[in-house]
Design a protein around this motif. Structure first.
Motif, mmCIF file in Angstrom:
data_model
loop_
_atom_site.group_PDB
_atom_site.id
_atom_site.type_symbol
_atom_site.label_atom_id
_atom_site.label_comp_id
_atom_site.label_asym_id
_atom_site.label_seq_id
_atom_site.Cartn_x
_atom_site.Cartn_y
_atom_site.Cartn_z
ATOM 1 N N ASP A 6 120.731 -5.870 -18.740
ATOM 2 C CA ASP A 6 119.212 -5.867 -19.446
ATOM 3 C C ASP A 6 118.928 -4.333 -19.536
ATOM 4 O O ASP A 6 119.776 -3.358 -19.364
ATOM 5 N N ASN A 21 107.119 -9.313 -28.905
ATOM 6 C CA ASN A 21 107.217 -7.876 -29.335
ATOM 7 C C ASN A 21 106.907 -7.812 -30.764
ATOM 8 O O ASN A 21 106.864 -8.944 -31.505
ATOM 9 N N GLY A 61 110.904 -10.603 -23.633
ATOM 10 C CA GLY A 61 110.025 -9.701 -24.616
ATOM 11 C C GLY A 61 109.964 -10.084 -26.077
ATOM 12 O O GLY A 61 109.033 -9.895 -26.633
ATOM 13 N N ALA A 63 117.379 -10.252 -15.825
ATOM 14 C CA ALA A 63 116.213 -10.446 -15.550
ATOM 15 C C ALA A 63 115.069 -9.551 -15.928
ATOM 16 O O ALA A 63 113.958 -9.476 -15.797
ATOM 17 N N GLU A 113 115.697 -19.419 -16.945
ATOM 18 C CA GLU A 113 114.418 -18.567 -17.109
ATOM 19 C C GLU A 113 113.393 -18.908 -16.146
ATOM 20 O O GLU A 113 112.952 -20.157 -16.265
ATOM 21 N N VAL A 163 114.648 -17.420 -10.012
ATOM 22 C CA VAL A 163 115.835 -17.151 -9.128
ATOM 23 C C VAL A 163 115.360 -16.149 -7.915
ATOM 24 O O VAL A 163 114.489 -15.017 -8.390
ATOM 25 N N ARG A 188 103.845 -10.723 -17.672
ATOM 26 C CA ARG A 188 104.117 -10.964 -16.169
ATOM 27 C C ARG A 188 102.706 -10.298 -15.391
ATOM 28 O O ARG A 188 102.006 -9.442 -15.819
ATOM 29 N N MET A 205 110.671 -4.746 -33.893
ATOM 30 C CA MET A 205 111.332 -3.653 -34.296
ATOM 31 C C MET A 205 112.777 -3.337 -33.914
ATOM 32 O O MET A 205 112.922 -3.377 -32.525
ATOM 33 N N MET A 240 115.079 -3.045 -27.901
ATOM 34 C CA MET A 240 115.716 -4.331 -28.142
ATOM 35 C C MET A 240 117.023 -4.409 -28.629
ATOM 36 O O MET A 240 118.018 -5.039 -28.080
ATOM 37 N N ALA A 272 118.759 -9.621 -23.929
ATOM 38 C CA ALA A 272 120.047 -9.471 -23.523
ATOM 39 C C ALA A 272 120.685 -10.796 -23.006
ATOM 40 O O ALA A 272 121.571 -11.037 -23.287
HETATM 41 C C1 LIG Z 1 104.505 -6.423 -26.047
HETATM 42 C C2 LIG Z 1 105.682 -5.865 -26.253
HETATM 43 C C3 LIG Z 1 106.210 -5.486 -27.459
HETATM 44 C C4 LIG Z 1 107.479 -4.684 -27.570
HETATM 45 N N1 LIG Z 1 108.007 -4.230 -28.955
HETATM 46 C C5 LIG Z 1 109.074 -4.222 -28.818
HETATM 47 C C6 LIG Z 1 109.690 -3.723 -30.399
HETATM 48 O O1 LIG Z 1 108.983 -3.931 -31.644
HETATM 49 N N2 LIG Z 1 111.006 -3.310 -30.572
HETATM 50 C C7 LIG Z 1 111.616 -3.257 -29.598
HETATM 51 O O2 LIG Z 1 113.020 -2.751 -29.593
HETATM 52 N N3 LIG Z 1 111.426 -3.510 -28.077
HETATM 53 C C8 LIG Z 1 109.947 -4.004 -27.944
HETATM 54 N N4 LIG Z 1 109.743 -4.242 -26.563
HETATM 55 C C9 LIG Z 1 110.472 -4.132 -25.635
HETATM 56 C C10 LIG Z 1 111.405 -5.340 -25.575
HETATM 57 O O3 LIG Z 1 111.025 -6.395 -25.935
HETATM 58 C C11 LIG Z 1 112.152 -5.437 -24.185
HETATM 59 O O4 LIG Z 1 113.003 -3.919 -24.110
HETATM 60 C C12 LIG Z 1 113.224 -6.369 -24.147
HETATM 61 O O5 LIG Z 1 112.700 -7.641 -24.248
HETATM 62 C C13 LIG Z 1 114.093 -6.122 -22.900
HETATM 63 O O6 LIG Z 1 114.962 -7.154 -22.982
HETATM 64 P P1 LIG Z 1 115.541 -7.713 -21.528
HETATM 65 O O7 LIG Z 1 116.710 -8.687 -21.961
HETATM 66 O O8 LIG Z 1 116.208 -6.536 -20.858
HETATM 67 O O9 LIG Z 1 114.380 -8.139 -20.651
HETATM 68 P P2 LIG Z 1 113.134 -9.110 -20.914
HETATM 69 O O10 LIG Z 1 112.945 -9.318 -22.372
HETATM 70 O O11 LIG Z 1 112.150 -8.616 -20.000
HETATM 71 O O12 LIG Z 1 113.478 -10.424 -20.310
HETATM 72 C C14 LIG Z 1 114.005 -10.764 -18.893
HETATM 73 C C15 LIG Z 1 113.768 -12.333 -18.695
HETATM 74 O O13 LIG Z 1 113.941 -12.508 -17.363
HETATM 75 C C16 LIG Z 1 113.186 -13.527 -16.924
HETATM 76 N N5 LIG Z 1 113.193 -13.337 -15.510
HETATM 77 C C17 LIG Z 1 112.892 -12.351 -14.780
HETATM 78 N N6 LIG Z 1 112.784 -12.446 -13.387
HETATM 79 C C18 LIG Z 1 113.410 -13.755 -13.331
HETATM 80 C C19 LIG Z 1 113.802 -14.606 -12.431
HETATM 81 N N7 LIG Z 1 113.598 -14.355 -10.724
HETATM 82 N N8 LIG Z 1 114.315 -15.907 -12.471
HETATM 83 C C20 LIG Z 1 114.442 -16.435 -13.771
HETATM 84 N N9 LIG Z 1 114.093 -15.314 -14.891
HETATM 85 C C21 LIG Z 1 113.700 -14.247 -14.716
HETATM 86 C C22 LIG Z 1 111.921 -13.107 -17.304
HETATM 87 O O14 LIG Z 1 111.021 -14.050 -17.418
HETATM 88 C C23 LIG Z 1 112.082 -12.700 -18.906
HETATM 89 O O15 LIG Z 1 112.076 -13.814 -19.904
HETATM 90 C C24 LIG Z 1 108.412 -4.726 -26.532
HETATM 91 C C25 LIG Z 1 107.925 -5.255 -25.366
HETATM 92 C C26 LIG Z 1 106.856 -5.915 -25.214
HETATM 93 C C27 LIG Z 1 106.272 -6.660 -23.981
#
Ligand SMILES: Cc1cc2nc3c(=O)[nH]c(=O)nc-3n(C[C@H](O)[C@H](O)[C@H](O)COP(=O)(O)OP(=O)(O)OC[C@H]3O[C@@H](n4cnc5c(N)ncnc54)[C@H](O)[C@@H]3O)c2cc1C
Ligand code: SF4
Lengths: 514, 206
Positions: free
Chosen positions: A483, A105, A101, A262, A55, A222, A78, A108, A496, A36
């Motif tokens: 997110d 990941n 993620g 985040a 990040e 942050v 984490r 998919m 995702m 996101a």
């Molecule tokens: C092993 C695994 C396999 C997966 N397989 C799939 C798949 O195949 N298909 C699919 O659709 N989904 C999959 N998912 C889920 C998908 O990856 C997540 O739903 C997606 O990454 C969420 O995106 P996001 O941007 O909401 O958050 P995130 O990807 O969690 O990103 C948040 C980011 O913010 C950073 N952050 C957190 N706190 C702070 C802070 N205080 N200061 C600065 N930075 C911070 C984190 O380090 C992280 O990099 C998988 C997840 C995992 C872990």
């Protein structure tokens, strides 16, 4: 000239470059570089805005990937990969690295069907969040990342057997669309794609955003959003050493617009640690939902060469309305071996069956099982309370029974259902009847989840949700959340693609306001 | 007075049980204490006995070395949790003793048969918490055992030989812990991906 030095201000900063406290300034600060946050950063930079992406984790390159599942998780996830819920115990996988993620990941990319968004829009007053509203945004992300179905030549036997089993039973299945270019079928998506085929954010959206002038500051945690309702002024926090998590220098980023991306655990914690910001509705950190996953192993008579094949290449959406989705899976072989039951000689004998083993899993839409997220004492990590509802447990058990049927239809000689209190091995479809509505407790299932939702949910009514349809926090002029926390309900499919489509739409809406 | 003597006695007994009498480690370790080495070795020996399926037994696969490396990579809090898990298994025989004579001894001092019986009791426990602890212990040790290069090669599950192409992003990020000077500055930007891999031919064991 290396690409790190672009013609504009675009840059990447890493841990070794922080020698003192510092302050920066931008139009928009985006916190978190997951799917996101990266889409937001790129789209806003493309619209000509000065964006800083912050990040906490470091950037990884292939030499830093580790094939060993434990070590890889300790480095990229984490709490060293050992985060879990209390209540009903469940391990939770969330990344800490550039790309979030997407680095670890399976790539998919699944568009939820119409009925999921119909539920969202009717139950949560989200009139402009139908599938038709979001399709242009799904398309834009799809074009950018080259999302396409997994070709047969990299499926490998363990994925294709799932297709065959579904075909034999008349269950619809499909090759998984993924954000991948030139997959080699190494099955190592979860420890990082050494072939550089997977289009994780760190090698796709983020470099393109940098070319457009975005500044990417890694290893910064942050800890606070500055300001108060109705206007925030930026964010502040500390430099964090990769892996050890030790904090050092302080930083502040002043910005006219703040986007919290985040992740579903960290964003509500940031708000709670910033004087309970954006919580007039009382919904911050509540409504937590997961897609708990349960895996079943099937042993076939012939060798499957299971190391070969896309990590998760096939799926079935046929049971979404019943509350579960079926998919194939693979990961570091030794990590999968943890799934093998038994001790001593039994255990080692079963290891010998790994070359003939496929693992398929079900993820469940556990809408009834809710939880909360609160900060742990003097920490940015969460205390996650969550309870698996008995009705949702039944859905999960039903999914295991369906997987058993598919395994036997595909020719498996036995399955290992992984449910305590039931036989460790089941040898026929008749024996699999024990899986039909067994009397077991939530603790009998071995589950895990990497799909996490709803802790800052979107709702048209400010009294019932934290953000509106554009991701803007109710009651705020300039604070956004992007997110999976903003999902009003779990989406029933892998999240995702949806979170990226939503971020694409949010970036447009925010860009227009800037 | 007698209460004090009793408390001191119990304290000494506790100290002896937790810390004393462990054999010296044969290798220097980053994290693992000698009592933990003894526990990991004792657990590995019974979890993974010699077999036809795999070339190494648990006793031969240097699982203390593996556990030490894993603990060193974990953040401090989680390292503490895994160490607490080892200590729990080592001393839980006070509450759930092994069968037969001397079943109350610490886990690493039990006979192999007693150790296996103790682990079976954890596996079959009605408490999901106890079963979960066993799964966690198995997870640490199985990854080291099945993940051992010789085990993987014997199972045909050895890692792929992959020369990572240098894509645009590889010219942006230095190795973790290093500064911008360590960024790759020259070289051709390649496209990622490639032809499908071929089992055995493209695996490290080939
Ligand atoms: C092993 C695994 C396999 C997966 N397989 C799939 C798949 O195949 N298909 C699919 O659709 N989904 C999959 N998912 C889920 C998908 O990856 C997540 O739903 C997606 O990454 C969420 O995106 P996001 O941007 O909401 O958050 P995130 O990807 O969690 O990103 C948040 C980011 O913010 C950073 N952050 C957190 N706190 C702070 C802070 N205080 N200061 C600065 N930075 C911070 C984190 O380090 C992280 O990099 C998988 C997840 C995992 C872990
Ligand atoms: S299966 Fe292998 S080559 Fe394909 S995307 Fe995943 S890690 Fe990359």
């Amino acid at each position: 000239m290396s690409e790190a030095e672009t013609e504009n201000d675009g840059e990447v900063r890493v841990f070794a470059q922080y020698a003192r406290d510092f302050e920066e300034e931008a139009d928009v600060v985006v916190v978190g570089s997951g799917p996101a946050g990266s889409v937001m950063t790129y789209e806003l930079a493309r619209a000509g805005h000065r964006v800083i992406l912050v990040e906490e984790g470091p950037p990884f390159t292939p030499s830093e990937f580790r094939a060993d599942g434990n070590i890889s998780m300790a480095r990229t996830l984490r709490e060293g990969g050992l985060r879990s819920t209390t209540g009903t115990f469940m391990p939770i996988l969330q990344a800490i690295c550039l790309g979030g993620g997407s680095l670890v990941n399976s790539a998919m990319c699944v568009r939820p069907p119409n009925f999921i968004f119909d539920e969202w829009s009717t139950r949560f007053d989200l009139e402009r969040t139908t599938r038709a509203d979001l399709d242009p945004h799904f398309d834009a992300v799809s074009d950018f990342l080259g999302i396409a179905p997994t070709p047969d030549d990299v499926q490998g036997p363990r994925n294709l057997l799932f297709r065959d089993g579904c075909d034999a039973l008349g269950i619809e299945s499909e090759s998984v669309a993924r954000n991948v270019r030139g997959c080699r079928g190494s099955g190592e998506c979860l420890t990082g794609c050494r072939s550089r085929a997977k289009q994780s954010m760190d090698i796709s959206y983020i470099p393109e955003a940098i070319k457009l002038g975005a500044r990417v500051l890694t290893s910064l945690q942050v800890q606070q959003v500055l300001g108060e309702e109705p206007k925030v002024r930026g964010v502040a926090g500390k430099v964090v050493e990769p892996f050890s998590g030790r904090t050092s220098h302080s930083f502040k980023i002043h910005a006219r617009w703040v986007v919290l991306a985040a992740g579903c655990m960290a964003t509500p914690i940031l708000l709670q640690k910033s004087g309970d910001l954006a919580n007039a509705s009382g919904q911050v950190g509540r409504n937590l939902q997961f897609h708990p996953g349960a895996a079943v192993a099937g042993v076939f008579p012939e060798e499957l060469n299971p190391v070969f094949g896309a990590t998760q290449g096939y799926q079935s959406l046929a049971f979404l309305r019943e509350g579960f989705k079926l998919e194939t899976m693979w990961s570091a072989p030794a990590a999968l071996a943890v799934r093998v039951p038994g001790l001593g000689a039994d255990l080692v004998r079963r290891f010998g069956e790994l070359p003939r083993t496929a693992i398929w899993d079900a993820i469940a839409s556990t809408h009834r099982s809710l939880g909360t997220v609160k900060p742990r004492f003097r920490s940015m990590n969460p205390v996650i309370r969550w309870q698996l509802d008995p009705e949702d447990l039944k859905v999960m058990l039903r999914s295991i029974h369906v997987l058993a049927q598919i395994f036997f239809a595909a020719g498996a000689e036995k399955i290992l259902p992984g449910v305590h209190g039931l036989p460790q091995e089941i040898h026929s479809i008749e024996e699999a009847e024990v899986l039909r509505e067994p009397e077991v407790s939530p603790g009998s299932l071995v589950t895990a989840s990497s799909h996490i939702f709803c802790t800052t949910r979107m709702h048209g009514d400010p009294a019932k949700g934290v953000v509106d349809e554009t991701g803007a926090c109710h009651g705020f002029d300039n604070l956004y959340i992007a997110d999976t926390g903003i999902f009003p309900r779990c989406p029933s499919v892998n999240p995702m693609f949806t979170v990226m489509a939503l971020a694409h739409r949010q970036a447009q809406a925010l860009g227009e306001r800037i | 007075m007698s209460v004090w003597l009793l408390l001191i006695g119990l304290g000494l007994l506790g100290f002896w049980r937790a810390w004393a009498g462990y054999p010296a480690d044969d290798k220097p370790r980053a994290v693992l204490a000698r009592r933990e080495t003894a526990f990991v070795r004792a657990a590995a020996e019974v979890l993974f006995p010699p077999s036809e399926e795999l070339p190494l037994s648990g006793a031969q696969a240097d699982l203390p070395g593996y556990a030490d490396g894993y603990l060193a990579d974990l953040p401090a809090r989680q390292r503490g949790l895994v160490r607490a898990l080892f200590a729990l298994f080592e001393h839980a025989t006070l509450i759930w003793p092994g069968p037969g004579l001397g079943g109350f001894k610490r886990f690493s001092s039990l006979s192999p048969e007693q150790r296996l019986a103790v682990l079976r009791a954890w596996e079959g426990s009605r408490s999901s918490l106890r079963r979960m602890c066993l799964t966690a212990l198995k997870a640490v040790l199985i990854l080291g055992y099945v993940g051992h290069p010789e085990s993987l090669a014997a199972l045909g599950l050895a890692p792929w030989k992959i020369d990572s192409p240098k894509v645009g992003a590889d010219f942006l990020y230095p190795p973790i812990g290093q500064g911008p000077d360590a960024i790759l500055h020259t070289g051709r930007v390649e496209t990622g991906g490639g032809a499908p891999l071929i089992p055995r031919v493209d695996q490290e064991s080939a």
